[in-house]
Design a protein around this motif. Structure first.
Motif, PDB file in Angstrom:
ATOM      1  N   SER A   1       0.835  -1.209   0.000  1.00  0.00           N
ATOM      2  CA  SER A   1       0.000   0.000   0.000  1.00  0.00           C
ATOM      3  C   SER A   1       0.866   1.253   0.000  1.00  0.00           C
TER       4      SER A   1
ATOM      5  N   ASP B   1      -5.723  -1.033  -4.797  1.00  0.00           N
ATOM      6  CA  ASP B   1      -5.288  -1.601  -3.519  1.00  0.00           C
ATOM      7  C   ASP B   1      -6.390  -2.484  -2.941  1.00  0.00           C
ATOM      8  N   GLU B   2      -6.286  -3.776  -3.184  1.00  0.00           N
ATOM      9  CA  GLU B   2      -7.239  -4.778  -2.703  1.00  0.00           C
ATOM     10  C   GLU B   2      -8.692  -4.384  -2.960  1.00  0.00           C
TER      11      GLU B   2
HETATM   12 MG   LIG Z   1      -1.990  -2.821   2.205  1.00  0.00          MG
END
Ligand SMILES: [Mg+2]
Ligand SMILES: Nc1ncnc2c1ncn2[C@@H]1O[C@H](COP(=O)(O)OP(=O)(O)OP(=O)(O)O)[C@@H](O)[C@H]1O
Length: 239
Positions: A50, A176-177
Protein backbone atom coordinates in the motif's frame (compact mmCIF):
# COMPACT_ATOMS: atom_id res chain seq x y z
CA UNK A 1 3.16 -0.09 -26.70
CA UNK A 2 4.17 3.23 -25.19
CA UNK A 3 5.82 3.64 -21.81
CA UNK A 4 3.43 5.03 -19.19
CA UNK A 5 5.54 4.84 -16.04
CA UNK A 6 9.29 4.65 -15.43
CA UNK A 7 10.16 4.17 -11.76
CA UNK A 8 13.84 4.52 -10.85
CA UNK A 9 15.45 3.72 -7.50
CA UNK A 10 12.35 4.55 -5.47
CA UNK A 11 12.71 4.41 -1.68
CA UNK A 12 10.34 5.24 1.14
CA UNK A 13 10.80 5.07 4.89
CA UNK A 14 8.97 6.46 7.89
CA UNK A 15 10.54 8.35 10.76
CA UNK A 16 9.15 7.05 14.04
CA UNK A 17 9.72 10.12 16.20
CA UNK A 18 8.43 8.53 19.39
CA UNK A 19 10.89 5.63 18.94
CA UNK A 20 13.65 7.83 17.58
CA UNK A 21 14.10 5.37 14.69
CA UNK A 22 13.44 4.90 10.98
CA UNK A 23 11.43 2.18 9.32
CA UNK A 24 12.18 1.39 5.66
CA UNK A 25 8.93 0.49 3.87
CA UNK A 26 10.76 -0.34 0.62
CA UNK A 27 14.01 0.67 -1.01
CA UNK A 28 15.51 0.99 -4.46
CA UNK A 29 12.50 -0.17 -6.47
CA UNK A 30 12.86 0.17 -10.26
CA UNK A 31 10.50 -0.91 -13.02
CA UNK A 32 8.71 0.43 -16.03
CA UNK A 33 5.21 -0.11 -17.28
CA UNK A 34 3.75 0.22 -20.75
CA UNK A 35 0.24 0.99 -21.92
CA UNK A 36 -2.05 -2.01 -21.34
CA UNK A 37 0.35 -3.79 -18.95
CA UNK A 38 -0.80 -5.18 -15.62
CA UNK A 39 1.67 -5.42 -12.74
CA UNK A 40 0.78 -7.42 -9.63
CA UNK A 41 2.34 -6.38 -6.31
CA UNK A 42 2.64 -9.11 -3.76
CA UNK A 43 4.20 -9.65 -0.34
CA UNK A 44 3.17 -10.39 3.21
CA UNK A 45 1.25 -7.98 5.46
CA UNK A 46 3.41 -4.94 6.11
CA UNK A 47 5.68 -5.62 3.12
CA UNK A 48 5.00 -2.11 1.78
CA UNK A 49 2.44 -2.75 -0.99
CA UNK A 50 0.00 0.00 0.00
CA UNK A 51 2.87 2.34 0.77
CA UNK A 52 4.30 1.84 -2.72
CA UNK A 53 0.91 2.57 -4.33
CA UNK A 54 0.48 5.69 -2.18
CA UNK A 55 3.98 6.85 -3.07
CA UNK A 56 3.25 6.43 -6.79
CA UNK A 57 0.00 8.40 -6.30
CA UNK A 58 1.99 11.02 -4.35
CA UNK A 59 -0.07 10.62 -1.18
CA UNK A 60 3.34 9.87 0.34
CA UNK A 61 6.51 11.66 -0.66
CA UNK A 62 9.38 9.37 -1.67
CA UNK A 63 12.74 9.74 0.09
CA UNK A 64 14.66 9.02 -3.02
CA UNK A 65 14.20 8.07 -6.67
CA UNK A 66 12.00 9.07 -9.58
CA UNK A 67 8.48 8.29 -10.75
CA UNK A 68 8.46 9.43 -14.36
CA UNK A 69 4.88 9.53 -15.62
CA UNK A 70 4.40 9.95 -19.37
CA UNK A 71 1.35 12.19 -19.30
CA UNK A 72 -0.56 13.56 -22.29
CA UNK A 73 1.39 16.78 -21.70
CA UNK A 74 4.87 15.29 -21.49
CA UNK A 75 6.99 13.46 -18.92
CA UNK A 76 6.58 14.55 -15.30
CA UNK A 77 8.40 13.27 -12.19
CA UNK A 78 5.62 12.67 -9.67
CA UNK A 79 8.12 12.78 -6.81
CA UNK A 80 8.95 16.40 -7.59
CA UNK A 81 5.81 17.66 -9.35
CA UNK A 82 3.92 20.63 -7.93
CA UNK A 83 0.77 19.75 -5.95
CA UNK A 84 -1.41 21.53 -8.50
CA UNK A 85 -0.07 19.30 -11.30
CA UNK A 86 -0.57 16.15 -9.23
CA UNK A 87 -4.17 17.20 -8.48
CA UNK A 88 -4.81 17.76 -12.18
CA UNK A 89 -3.31 14.37 -13.16
CA UNK A 90 -5.45 12.62 -10.53
CA UNK A 91 -8.52 14.10 -12.13
CA UNK A 92 -7.59 13.25 -15.70
CA UNK A 93 -4.97 10.50 -16.08
CA UNK A 94 -4.23 8.63 -12.83
CA UNK A 95 -6.86 6.66 -10.90
CA UNK A 96 -6.62 5.00 -7.49
CA UNK A 97 -9.09 2.44 -6.18
CA UNK A 98 -8.96 1.43 -2.54
CA UNK A 99 -11.29 -0.69 -0.43
CA UNK A 100 -13.09 2.35 0.85
CA UNK A 101 -15.65 4.68 -0.64
CA UNK A 102 -15.32 8.32 0.34
CA UNK A 103 -19.05 8.97 0.63
CA UNK A 104 -20.32 12.49 1.18
CA UNK A 105 -23.44 13.42 3.15
CA UNK A 106 -26.53 13.99 0.99
CA UNK A 107 -24.87 13.01 -2.29
CA UNK A 108 -26.72 10.11 -3.96
CA UNK A 109 -24.97 7.00 -5.27
CA UNK A 110 -25.75 7.89 -8.88
CA UNK A 111 -24.52 11.48 -8.46
CA UNK A 112 -21.28 10.26 -6.87
CA UNK A 113 -20.65 7.84 -9.74
CA UNK A 114 -21.55 10.44 -12.38
CA UNK A 115 -19.24 13.08 -10.90
CA UNK A 116 -16.03 12.18 -12.81
CA UNK A 117 -18.00 12.41 -16.06
CA UNK A 118 -19.51 15.75 -15.09
CA UNK A 119 -16.01 17.03 -14.33
CA UNK A 120 -14.89 15.81 -17.75
CA UNK A 121 -17.59 17.92 -19.36
CA UNK A 122 -20.41 15.41 -19.91
CA UNK A 123 -24.01 16.69 -19.76
CA UNK A 124 -25.90 15.87 -16.54
CA UNK A 125 -28.29 13.57 -18.33
CA UNK A 126 -25.68 11.50 -20.19
CA UNK A 127 -23.48 11.27 -17.11
CA UNK A 128 -26.38 9.94 -15.01
CA UNK A 129 -27.30 7.42 -17.68
CA UNK A 130 -23.73 6.10 -17.78
CA UNK A 131 -23.54 6.09 -13.96
CA UNK A 132 -26.68 3.93 -13.77
CA UNK A 133 -25.19 1.53 -16.32
CA UNK A 134 -22.16 0.97 -14.08
CA UNK A 135 -24.18 0.75 -10.86
CA UNK A 136 -26.20 -2.00 -12.52
CA UNK A 137 -23.04 -3.70 -13.85
CA UNK A 138 -21.55 -3.88 -10.35
CA UNK A 139 -24.83 -5.15 -8.88
CA UNK A 140 -26.11 -2.16 -6.91
CA UNK A 141 -29.89 -2.52 -6.48
CA UNK A 142 -31.91 0.05 -8.40
CA UNK A 143 -33.74 1.09 -5.22
CA UNK A 144 -30.40 2.38 -3.88
CA UNK A 145 -29.33 4.52 -6.84
CA UNK A 146 -30.88 7.71 -5.49
CA UNK A 147 -30.09 6.93 -1.85
CA UNK A 148 -27.08 8.15 0.12
CA UNK A 149 -24.17 5.67 0.28
CA UNK A 150 -23.19 6.84 3.80
CA UNK A 151 -25.75 4.29 5.09
CA UNK A 152 -24.92 1.46 2.64
CA UNK A 153 -23.37 -1.86 3.67
CA UNK A 154 -19.61 -2.30 3.22
CA UNK A 155 -20.03 -4.33 0.03
CA UNK A 156 -22.61 -1.90 -1.41
CA UNK A 157 -20.30 1.04 -0.72
CA UNK A 158 -17.46 -0.78 -2.44
CA UNK A 159 -19.60 -1.38 -5.54
CA UNK A 160 -20.37 2.35 -5.74
CA UNK A 161 -16.68 3.04 -5.19
CA UNK A 162 -15.70 0.80 -8.13
CA UNK A 163 -18.36 2.25 -10.43
CA UNK A 164 -17.06 5.75 -9.70
CA UNK A 165 -13.37 4.86 -9.95
CA UNK A 166 -13.65 2.83 -13.17
CA UNK A 167 -16.28 4.80 -15.09
CA UNK A 168 -13.68 6.82 -16.99
CA UNK A 169 -10.65 5.08 -18.50
CA UNK A 170 -7.38 6.40 -17.09
CA UNK A 171 -3.87 6.13 -18.43
CA UNK A 172 -2.62 4.67 -15.11
CA UNK A 173 -4.78 2.84 -12.58
CA UNK A 174 -3.61 1.89 -9.08
CA UNK A 175 -5.64 -0.75 -7.21
CA UNK A 176 -5.29 -1.60 -3.52
CA UNK A 177 -7.24 -4.78 -2.70
CA UNK A 178 -10.41 -3.64 -4.50
CA UNK A 179 -12.11 -7.05 -4.15
CA UNK A 180 -11.82 -7.35 -0.37
CA UNK A 181 -15.53 -7.00 0.48
CA UNK A 182 -17.15 -8.01 -2.81
CA UNK A 183 -19.48 -10.88 -3.62
CA UNK A 184 -18.72 -13.20 -6.57
CA UNK A 185 -20.91 -11.29 -9.06
CA UNK A 186 -19.22 -7.97 -8.35
CA UNK A 187 -15.77 -9.58 -8.49
CA UNK A 188 -16.57 -10.91 -11.95
CA UNK A 189 -17.86 -7.49 -13.06
CA UNK A 190 -14.65 -5.88 -11.77
CA UNK A 191 -12.42 -8.33 -13.62
CA UNK A 192 -14.44 -7.82 -16.83
CA UNK A 193 -14.04 -4.04 -16.52
CA UNK A 194 -10.29 -4.35 -15.84
CA UNK A 195 -9.93 -6.52 -18.94
CA UNK A 196 -11.75 -3.89 -21.00
CA UNK A 197 -9.57 -1.09 -19.60
CA UNK A 198 -6.40 -3.11 -20.19
CA UNK A 199 -7.39 -3.77 -23.79
CA UNK A 200 -8.05 -0.03 -24.15
CA UNK A 201 -4.46 0.71 -23.06
CA UNK A 202 -4.75 1.48 -19.32
CA UNK A 203 -1.59 0.51 -17.42
CA UNK A 204 -2.41 -1.03 -14.02
CA UNK A 205 -0.60 -1.77 -10.77
CA UNK A 206 -2.58 -3.75 -8.25
CA UNK A 207 -2.62 -5.61 -4.96
CA UNK A 208 -5.23 -8.37 -4.86
CA UNK A 209 -6.40 -10.40 -1.92
CA UNK A 210 -7.25 -13.25 -4.32
CA UNK A 211 -4.73 -12.95 -7.21
CA UNK A 212 -6.50 -15.89 -8.90
CA UNK A 213 -9.28 -13.45 -9.81
CA UNK A 214 -6.93 -11.51 -12.08
CA UNK A 215 -4.64 -14.38 -13.08
CA UNK A 216 -5.18 -13.94 -16.81
CA UNK A 217 -4.55 -10.16 -16.67
CA UNK A 218 -1.10 -10.30 -15.03
CA UNK A 219 1.95 -9.47 -17.15
CA UNK A 220 4.53 -9.05 -14.37
CA UNK A 221 4.91 -9.43 -10.63
CA UNK A 222 6.89 -7.46 -8.05
CA UNK A 223 7.40 -9.25 -4.76
CA UNK A 224 8.05 -6.85 -1.88
CA UNK A 225 8.80 -9.62 0.59
CA UNK A 226 12.25 -8.88 2.04
CA UNK A 227 14.98 -10.83 0.22
CA UNK A 228 12.62 -12.01 -2.56
CA UNK A 229 13.85 -11.47 -6.13
CA UNK A 230 12.20 -8.16 -6.89
CA UNK A 231 10.96 -8.44 -10.46
CA UNK A 232 9.77 -11.59 -12.12
CA UNK A 233 8.46 -12.17 -15.61
CA UNK A 234 5.01 -13.60 -15.74
CA UNK A 235 6.16 -16.85 -17.35
CA UNK A 236 8.25 -17.80 -14.31
CA UNK A 237 5.71 -17.02 -11.67
CA UNK A 238 3.17 -19.02 -9.78
CA UNK A 239 0.87 -16.54 -8.06
MG1 LIG B 1 -1.99 -2.82 2.20
N1 LIG C 1 1.95 6.68 7.67
C1 LIG C 1 2.77 5.75 8.19
N2 LIG C 1 3.56 6.04 9.26
C2 LIG C 1 4.40 5.10 9.77
N3 LIG C 1 4.50 3.86 9.30
C3 LIG C 1 3.75 3.52 8.26
C4 LIG C 1 2.83 4.43 7.65
N4 LIG C 1 2.21 3.80 6.62
C5 LIG C 1 2.70 2.55 6.61
N5 LIG C 1 3.63 2.37 7.59
C6 LIG C 1 4.40 1.16 7.83
O1 LIG C 1 4.99 0.70 6.62
C7 LIG C 1 4.96 -0.73 6.56
C8 LIG C 1 4.29 -1.15 5.26
O2 LIG C 1 2.89 -0.90 5.36
P1 LIG C 1 1.89 -1.14 4.16
O3 LIG C 1 0.55 -0.66 4.59
O4 LIG C 1 2.48 -0.56 2.94
O5 LIG C 1 1.90 -2.73 4.04
P2 LIG C 1 1.09 -3.69 3.05
O6 LIG C 1 2.10 -4.48 2.30
O7 LIG C 1 0.11 -2.91 2.28
O8 LIG C 1 0.36 -4.66 4.10
P3 LIG C 1 -1.11 -5.33 4.08
O9 LIG C 1 -0.98 -6.61 3.31
O10 LIG C 1 -1.37 -5.59 5.53
O11 LIG C 1 -2.07 -4.35 3.48
C9 LIG C 1 4.23 -1.22 7.80
O12 LIG C 1 5.18 -1.69 8.73
C10 LIG C 1 3.52 0.00 8.31
O13 LIG C 1 3.42 0.00 9.72
Amino acid sequence: MNIVLDVQGLSKGFTMHHLDSRLAAFSDISFDLRAGEFLLLKGQNGAGKSTLLRTLYRTYLAQDGKVLFHSDHGVIDLVRAADVDVTHLRRTEIGFVTQFLVARPRVSAEALVAEPLRMAGWSAERALEEARHWLRAFGVKESLWRAYPTTFSGGEQQKVNLARALILPQKLLLLDEPTASLDAGARAALVARLRELKDGGTAMIGVFHHPDDVEHLIDRVIDLTPDAPQMEDREDVVV
